[in-house]
Write an enzyme that holds these catalytic residues in place. Structure first.
Site, PDB file in Angstrom:
ATOM      1  N   MET A   1      42.951   3.472  49.070  1.00 28.55           N
ATOM      2  CA  MET A   1      43.533   4.615  49.776  1.00 28.55           C
ATOM      3  C   MET A   1      43.361   4.426  51.272  1.00 28.55           C
ATOM      4  O   MET A   1      42.252   4.206  51.748  1.00 28.55           O
ATOM      5  CB  MET A   1      42.840   5.902  49.353  1.00 28.55           C
TER       6      MET A   1
ATOM      7  N   ILE B   1      34.598   4.871  45.349  1.00 33.76           N
ATOM      8  CA  ILE B   1      33.881   3.915  46.191  1.00 33.76           C
ATOM      9  C   ILE B   1      34.094   4.260  47.658  1.00 33.76           C
ATOM     10  O   ILE B   1      35.238   4.375  48.119  1.00 33.76           O
ATOM     11  CB  ILE B   1      34.352   2.474  45.926  1.00 33.76           C
TER      12      ILE B   1
ATOM     13  N   GLY C   1      39.586   7.361  53.770  1.00 30.24           N
ATOM     14  CA  GLY C   1      39.809   5.973  53.368  1.00 30.24           C
ATOM     15  C   GLY C   1      38.778   5.463  52.388  1.00 30.24           C
ATOM     16  O   GLY C   1      37.586   5.630  52.601  1.00 30.24           O
ATOM     17  N   SER C   2      39.198   4.835  51.322  1.00 29.56           N
ATOM     18  CA  SER C   2      38.267   4.420  50.282  1.00 29.56           C
ATOM     19  C   SER C   2      39.014   3.733  49.143  1.00 29.56           C
ATOM     20  O   SER C   2      40.156   3.324  49.300  1.00 29.56           O
ATOM     21  CB  SER C   2      37.514   5.650  49.762  1.00 29.56           C
ATOM     22  N   ARG C   3      38.347   3.652  47.984  1.00 28.18           N
ATOM     23  CA  ARG C   3      38.942   2.973  46.841  1.00 28.18           C
ATOM     24  C   ARG C   3      38.486   3.644  45.555  1.00 28.18           C
ATOM     25  O   ARG C   3      37.425   4.252  45.505  1.00 28.18           O
ATOM     26  CB  ARG C   3      38.479   1.506  46.849  1.00 28.18           C
TER      27      ARG C   3
END
Length: 217
Positions: free
Chosen positions: A96, A154, A184-186
């Protein structure tokens, strides 16, 4: 535009900063103040945009695995999931960007059977080791097709705030919210190795809407 409940603290801080910068700019720079105020106003608007909550029609699903977040598929591979499954699984990772909606949704329907928060590092979210080394959460659901599905929020280099609201014993509904990640991340989803994968690397996903895989009953 509806804003997510996690926005409150960030928007209060952003509003105070914007007000102070605008006041100082007008006071000291006078006619040149717009050179500072306009860029700051754009950033201020992006904070509101980040916390938006879109209206989406979420359907009921049984065999389907639903995209848990908005983003881009960056990994599809067979791995060994060692925290809960202790077995091989197909990992689908979705990255993301700060411009994506950051609501985290259940990928499958069933019952929550495991949850755990892990403190950790802040490697960039697309780094392969971020799945095991970064700050993260792990949730497992016993799906309606009697499969154990693991998914993981994450934190990335920018994202330093993960929240998840589910508890063991909760009923999971595919496409419905269980958490949020800031800036922002995953998110990783671990599926049985015989799962039919319906997405590919590079695909853009819309959380709660797109079907990324289908499990056999």
């Amino acid at each position: 535009m509806k804003l997510h409940k996690e926005s409150t603290g960030t928007i209060v801080v952003a509003s105070i900063v914007f007000a102070i910068v605008a006041f100082l700019s007008v006071y000291y720079l006078e006619q040149w103040s717009l050179l500072i105020i306009v860029p700051i106003l754009i950033l201020y608007g992006l904070v509101f945009w980040f916390f938006r909550v879109p209206n989406r029609d979420i359907l009921d699903h049984k065999e389907n695995v639903i995209a848990p977040v908005d983003g881009k598929v960056v990994m599809i591979k067979e791995v060994f999931e060692g925290e809960f499954l202790h077995d091989k699984a197909i990992q689908i990772s979705i990255f993301m960007s700060p411009l994506n909606v950051h609501i985290c949704r259940y990928p499958v329907s069933g019952q929550v059977i495991y949850k755990k928060y892990h403190p950790g590092k802040y490697l960039v979210a697309w780094h392969e080791k971020s799945s095991t080394d970064n700050e993260r959460t792990t949730v497992a659901v016993e799906s309606k097709t009697n499969h154990k599905i693991v998914f993981r929020q994450i934190a990335g280099y920018v994202a330093r705030r993960i929240v998840f609201y589910c508890n063991e014993g909760d009923q999971a509904k595919a496409g419905h919210e269980f958490g949020f990640i800031k800036f922002g991340s995953r998110m990783d989803v671990f599926l049985p190795v015989d799962t039919e994968i319906l997405c590919k690397i590079g695909d853009k996903t819309k959380g709660g809407i797109n079907v990324i895989a289908r499990m056999n009953e």
